[in-house]
Design a protein around this motif. Structure first.
Motif, mmCIF file in Angstrom:
data_model
loop_
_atom_site.group_PDB
_atom_site.id
_atom_site.type_symbol
_atom_site.label_atom_id
_atom_site.label_comp_id
_atom_site.label_asym_id
_atom_site.label_seq_id
_atom_site.Cartn_x
_atom_site.Cartn_y
_atom_site.Cartn_z
ATOM 1 N N LEU A 208 -9.597 -6.745 8.659
ATOM 2 C CA LEU A 208 -9.369 -6.217 7.323
ATOM 3 C C LEU A 208 -9.919 -4.795 7.193
ATOM 4 N N LEU A 209 -11.097 -4.559 7.748
ATOM 5 C CA LEU A 209 -11.667 -3.215 7.726
ATOM 6 C C LEU A 209 -10.802 -2.242 8.518
ATOM 7 N N MET A 210 -10.306 -2.692 9.671
ATOM 8 C CA MET A 210 -9.481 -1.822 10.510
ATOM 9 C C MET A 210 -8.135 -1.534 9.842
ATOM 10 N N LYS A 211 -7.600 -2.485 9.076
ATOM 11 C CA LYS A 211 -6.318 -2.277 8.410
ATOM 12 C C LYS A 211 -6.411 -1.219 7.326
ATOM 13 N N ARG A 212 -7.589 -0.986 6.801
ATOM 14 C CA ARG A 212 -7.743 -0.030 5.703
ATOM 15 C C ARG A 212 -8.003 1.395 6.191
ATOM 16 N N THR A 213 -8.058 1.598 7.494
ATOM 17 C CA THR A 213 -8.166 2.956 8.022
ATOM 18 C C THR A 213 -6.783 3.436 8.422
ATOM 19 N N THR A 214 -6.534 4.722 8.241
ATOM 20 C CA THR A 214 -5.223 5.279 8.530
ATOM 21 C C THR A 214 -5.161 5.886 9.922
ATOM 22 N N ILE A 215 -6.251 6.481 10.358
ATOM 23 C CA ILE A 215 -6.238 7.188 11.638
ATOM 24 C C ILE A 215 -7.548 6.928 12.360
ATOM 25 N N ILE A 216 -7.466 6.851 13.665
ATOM 26 C CA ILE A 216 -8.655 6.676 14.503
ATOM 27 C C ILE A 216 -8.675 7.797 15.530
ATOM 28 N N PHE A 217 -9.817 8.441 15.665
ATOM 29 C CA PHE A 217 -10.022 9.448 16.704
ATOM 30 C C PHE A 217 -10.963 8.888 17.744
ATOM 31 N N TYR B 65 -3.749 -0.992 21.946
ATOM 32 C CA TYR B 65 -2.505 -1.617 21.520
ATOM 33 C C TYR B 65 -2.808 -2.652 20.450
ATOM 34 N N GLY B 66 -1.949 -2.726 19.453
ATOM 35 C CA GLY B 66 -2.087 -3.750 18.429
ATOM 36 C C GLY B 66 -2.950 -3.372 17.256
ATOM 37 N N GLN B 67 -3.406 -2.136 17.196
ATOM 38 C CA GLN B 67 -4.216 -1.700 16.063
ATOM 39 C C GLN B 67 -3.308 -1.430 14.875
ATOM 40 N N PRO B 68 -3.781 -1.665 13.657
ATOM 41 C CA PRO B 68 -2.922 -1.486 12.482
ATOM 42 C C PRO B 68 -2.823 -0.043 11.983
ATOM 43 N N GLN B 69 -3.412 0.915 12.669
ATOM 44 C CA GLN B 69 -3.379 2.301 12.216
ATOM 45 C C GLN B 69 -2.021 2.930 12.491
ATOM 46 N N ALA B 70 -1.642 3.873 11.627
ATOM 47 C CA ALA B 70 -0.379 4.575 11.792
ATOM 48 C C ALA B 70 -0.471 5.622 12.903
ATOM 49 N N LEU B 71 -1.666 6.138 13.150
ATOM 50 C CA LEU B 71 -1.841 7.181 14.156
ATOM 51 C C LEU B 71 -3.179 6.997 14.853
ATOM 52 N N THR B 72 -3.143 6.952 16.160
ATOM 53 C CA THR B 72 -4.358 6.884 16.969
ATOM 54 C C THR B 72 -4.326 8.034 17.958
ATOM 55 N N MET B 73 -5.412 8.813 17.994
ATOM 56 C CA MET B 73 -5.499 9.958 18.905
ATOM 57 C C MET B 73 -6.703 9.789 19.814
ATOM 58 N N HIS B 74 -6.475 9.914 21.117
ATOM 59 C CA HIS B 74 -7.552 9.857 22.099
ATOM 60 C C HIS B 74 -7.637 11.213 22.797
ATOM 61 N N LEU C 258 -1.487 10.050 22.146
ATOM 62 C CA LEU C 258 -1.167 9.673 20.772
ATOM 63 C C LEU C 258 -0.449 8.329 20.769
ATOM 64 N N ALA C 259 -0.810 7.483 19.842
ATOM 65 C CA ALA C 259 -0.074 6.250 19.583
ATOM 66 C C ALA C 259 0.327 6.301 18.113
ATOM 67 N N VAL C 260 1.628 6.254 17.836
ATOM 68 C CA VAL C 260 2.104 6.417 16.466
ATOM 69 C C VAL C 260 2.942 5.220 16.036
ATOM 70 N N ASP C 261 2.918 4.964 14.750
ATOM 71 C CA ASP C 261 3.784 3.972 14.144
ATOM 72 C C ASP C 261 5.086 4.670 13.779
ATOM 73 N N GLU C 262 6.198 4.230 14.370
ATOM 74 C CA GLU C 262 7.469 4.920 14.171
ATOM 75 C C GLU C 262 7.972 4.844 12.734
ATOM 76 N N THR C 263 7.509 3.852 11.970
ATOM 77 C CA THR C 263 7.931 3.795 10.569
ATOM 78 C C THR C 263 7.216 4.858 9.739
ATOM 79 N N GLN C 264 5.998 5.216 10.134
ATOM 80 C CA GLN C 264 5.248 6.251 9.421
ATOM 81 C C GLN C 264 5.579 7.650 9.921
#
Length: 129
Positions: free
Chosen positions: A35-44, A69-78, A90-96
């Motif tokens: 639930l906490l992870m779902k409320r974040t939009t981006i992870i660096f 893989y499988g994180q609920p964020q729309a954008l993940t940057m490493h 970059l891992a992006v959600d194609e709907t966003q």
């Protein structure tokens, strides 16, 4: 990195995690974390790699890359540092982000602008001395 190691963040997360699992069970602890992870939009993620090139079983390691893989964020940057190179994954959600290639082009342009600005600052500070 030393500042991160000496911060209380790791200790607080460890204590909170142990509390959740001990008093609410593994499933409740996992659902609260999710639930906490779902409320974040981006992870660096900034992973500091080795300063020198390394070998694995006698074979040179050319590059390193990591992602999740499988994180609920729309954008993940490493950001990964290896030798004298930096790789960005970059891992992006194609709907966003329906046009992820435009996002990549913008990221490349931003990095180029930062690099140019940093080199101008370095040159002007050297010239003023």
């Amino acid at each position: 990195m030393d500042r991160k190691k000496s911060s209380l963040e790791v200790t607080i997360i460890k204590v909170a995690s142990e509390f959740l699992v001990k008093y609410f069970g593994v499933k409740a602890g996992a659902s609260i974390l999710r639930l906490l992870m779902k409320r974040t939009t981006i992870i660096f993620s900034n992973v500091v790699g080795p300063a020198e090139k390394i070998t694995l079983c006698g074979h040179p390691v050319v590059s390193m890359g990591c992602s999740v893989y499988g994180q609920p964020q729309a954008l993940t940057m490493h950001y990964q540092n290896y030798g004298n190179t930096v790789s960005i994954t970059l891992a992006v959600d194609e709907t966003q982000f329906p046009d992820c290639h435009e996002l990549l082009d913008d990221l490349v342009e931003s990095i180029r602008l930062i690099k140019d600005a940093a080199s101008l600052h370095t040159v002007s500070s050297v010239q003023s001395n």
